[in-house]
Design an enzyme around this catalytic site. Structure first.
Site, short mmCIF file in Angstrom:
data_model
loop_
_atom_site.label_atom_id
_atom_site.label_comp_id
_atom_site.label_asym_id
_atom_site.label_seq_id
_atom_site.Cartn_x
_atom_site.Cartn_y
_atom_site.Cartn_z
N GLU A 109 -35.07 11.99 66.74
CA GLU A 109 -35.80 12.17 65.48
C GLU A 109 -34.82 12.50 64.36
O GLU A 109 -34.03 13.44 64.48
CB GLU A 109 -36.83 13.29 65.63
CG GLU A 109 -37.69 13.43 64.40
CD GLU A 109 -38.76 14.52 64.53
OE1 GLU A 109 -38.41 15.63 64.90
OE2 GLU A 109 -39.93 14.22 64.22
N GLU B 189 -46.45 21.72 68.41
CA GLU B 189 -46.47 20.38 67.82
C GLU B 189 -45.05 20.11 67.34
O GLU B 189 -44.61 20.71 66.37
CB GLU B 189 -47.48 20.37 66.67
CG GLU B 189 -47.93 19.02 66.27
CD GLU B 189 -48.40 18.22 67.46
OE1 GLU B 189 -47.73 17.23 67.78
OE2 GLU B 189 -49.40 18.60 68.10
N GLN C 107 -30.83 19.17 55.76
CA GLN C 107 -31.51 17.96 56.22
C GLN C 107 -30.80 16.71 55.69
O GLN C 107 -30.68 15.71 56.39
CB GLN C 107 -32.97 17.95 55.75
CG GLN C 107 -33.90 18.79 56.58
CD GLN C 107 -33.99 18.32 58.02
OE1 GLN C 107 -33.67 19.08 58.94
NE2 GLN C 107 -34.38 17.08 58.26
#
Ligand code: UN1
Length: 494
Positions: free
Chosen positions: A383, A248, A329
């Site tokens: 993404e 996933e 991030q």
């Protein structure tokens, strides 16, 4: 400083390697929440061996009894919900109203699995021959290695671990290094519920620990949720090693808003879809596709509402958006915002909240909106996994669908429209595993198939009844009670 251990064979076991990593509060980087082992190959081997030994007995326990244990686990998750929600918020940042929801998904998954222990349906079908019976049933696979991300520290692992267990498999879990303490509670809860020693094990660590799990010859299956980059590597190795693997990975999920939509609803939808969990969901709305007639007014209101969102520590009940999980991030998000500006998109609002002293110690990033984003741009395709929304303008329903599908990922999609024809065409045409009509791209329910097409996954679906296609294999049995050798049609041609 609290130091945690691995959970192997029912015991909290010190790792053989002496090195540890820090669990840092993303809302206040000065707070170190604990130290966790950087497990090596030997630790992974101990955990896999424990799981392998426990499998011999666990697979023989009747599935309804395994289900009863998991029902108890659901009850204990419920009892410890508030405490666990705060642990989770502290280590990965999202507000407590979200971490409570994260745990609720695990509770629902436990209760679903408990009842599935009494189903796990197989098929009995007619034979071609007289006095012969054909039947089929699900078998467990063996030791499953589960590797997951930090954005849903309890829910996503539960989608894999709980069905794997009820089906009779045993598990070695390698949680994300950004949310390890939640995994400690996961193990405590399963232990209290009565999961026998060795059936469920946890090894902490980073990429090397996960890699050792993938490589271990006694691990039959890898269940993975995380980045596309890591997922592809895992799939490659599992291919070479002939292991089953379920992936996933990323998403770049679009929300379409047509000119006939309920615009207030569409506005609430995109605010929650794009900035809920600070945009750190694989299902997050990262592209907004607006019909040209409503574009300007919609963007103006969206800007205002995004700017009004309350940032802060997730432990404060008034916080609407928490920090980004870690500095790496945060840097990636800032880099994409640079990329967007260099590509010629218009930055409407957002960026780093550098002026706010309250937020200085945490990894905060403002809700960020780009307009004039075209399908050629990287911020349309890649993404970002943060609170960055790319808005594009289209002049027709057909163009909206074309834009939505212009993407290598295919997890979730959404359309807001009051036209029944358009909704049904969208259901058929949108290239994604999940499509929402008049609802945002997030919010999948635990008892429905969850997963994506195209670059998002490898064809599997977690959740509901479909997850058992990952964690079981079929056994087909022919019972011939004719007392004669009856040749099957393939061997019996004149
Ligand atoms: C994820 O981001 O990995 O549908 C899962 C949702 C959640 C699960 C997201 N129930 O948004």
């Amino acid at each position: 400083m609290k130091s945690f251990n691995n959970y192997i064979g029912g015991k909290w076991t010190d790792a053989s390697a002496n090195s540890r990593f820090e669990n840092i509060n993303p809302a206040d980087n000065t707070e170190i929440l604990g130290l966790f082992p950087l497990s090596n190959q030997k630790d992974v081997d101990d955990a896999v061996t424990a799981a392998h030994n426990a499998y011999k007995h666990w697979k023989l326990m009747p599935a309804p009894k395994r289900g009863n244990i998991l029902r108890k686990a659901g009850d204990i998750f419920e009892r410890r919900k508030e405490e666990l929600a705060r642990i989770m918020t502290r280590e990965m940042g999202k507000p407590v109203f979200e971490t409570r929801g994260d745990i609720q998904e695990a509770i629902d998954t436990c209760y679903y699995a408990a009842t599935e222990g009494r189903r796990l349906f197989g098929y009995t079908v007619p034979s071609e021959m007289d006095n012969k019976m054909n039947l089929s049933f699900r078998m467990p696979i063996g030791v499953c290695g589960i590797i997951t991300a930090w954005n849903f520290p309890i829910a996503v692992p539960s989608w894999k671990i709980i069905p794997a267990l009820v089906a009779g498999n045993t598990v070695v879990f390698k949680p994300s290094e950004d949310s390890p303490e939640s995994a400690v509670v996961f193990a405590e809860i399963l232990e209290e519920a009565g999961i026998p020693a060795g059936v469920f094990n946890v090894v902490f660590g980073k990429g090397e620990t996960g890699a050792a799990l993938v490589e271990h010859p006694l691990v039959s299956l890898i269940g993975f949720t995380g980045s596309t980059e890591t997922g592809k590597k895992i799939a490659g190795r599992c291919g070479e090693l002939n292991k089953k693997c379920s992936l996933e990975m990323g998403g770049k999920n679009p929300q379409i808003v047509m000119d006939d939509a309920n615009l207030d609803l569409a506005m609430e939808g995109v605010l929650w879809g794009a900035f809920g969990t600070t945009g750190q969901r694989c299902t997050a709305t990262s592209r907004l596709i607006l019909h040209e007639t409503i574009h300007d007014e919609f963007v103006a209101t969206l800007k205002q509402k995004a700017e009004a969102l309350q940032l802060g520590s997730g432990l404060s009940e008034s916080t609407q958006m928490g920090p980004v999980v870690n500095k790496k991030q945060l840097a990636k998000i800032a880099e994409y915002v640079e990329i967007g500006m260099n590509e010629g998109a218009t930055l409407v609002t957002g960026g780093s909240p550098s002026h706010d002293p309250q937020l200085q110690n945490g990894n905060f990033y403002l809700p960020t909106i780009f307009t004039n984003v075209t399908p050629q741009m990287r911020i349309f395709n890649e993404e970002i996994f943060g609170p960055v929304l790319s808005v594009s303008k289209v002049n027709s329903f057909e163009q909206a669908i074309e834009y939505a599908n212009h993407c290598t990922y295919g997890l979730s999609s959404s359309i807001f429209t009051s036209d029944v024809h358009k909704s049904f065409i969208a259901m058929r045409e949108l290239e994604s595993g999940i499509t929402y009509i008049n609802a945002p791209t997030i919010g999948a329910e635990a008892h429905m198939p969850f997963g994506g097409i195209k670059g998002t996954g490898n064809g599997h679906r977690e959740g509901g009844w479909t997850v058992f296609d990952i964690f079981t294999e079929w056994k087909t049995v022919y019972v011939d009670y004719s007392g004669q050798l009856q040749r099957a049609q393939i061997d019996n041609q004149d």
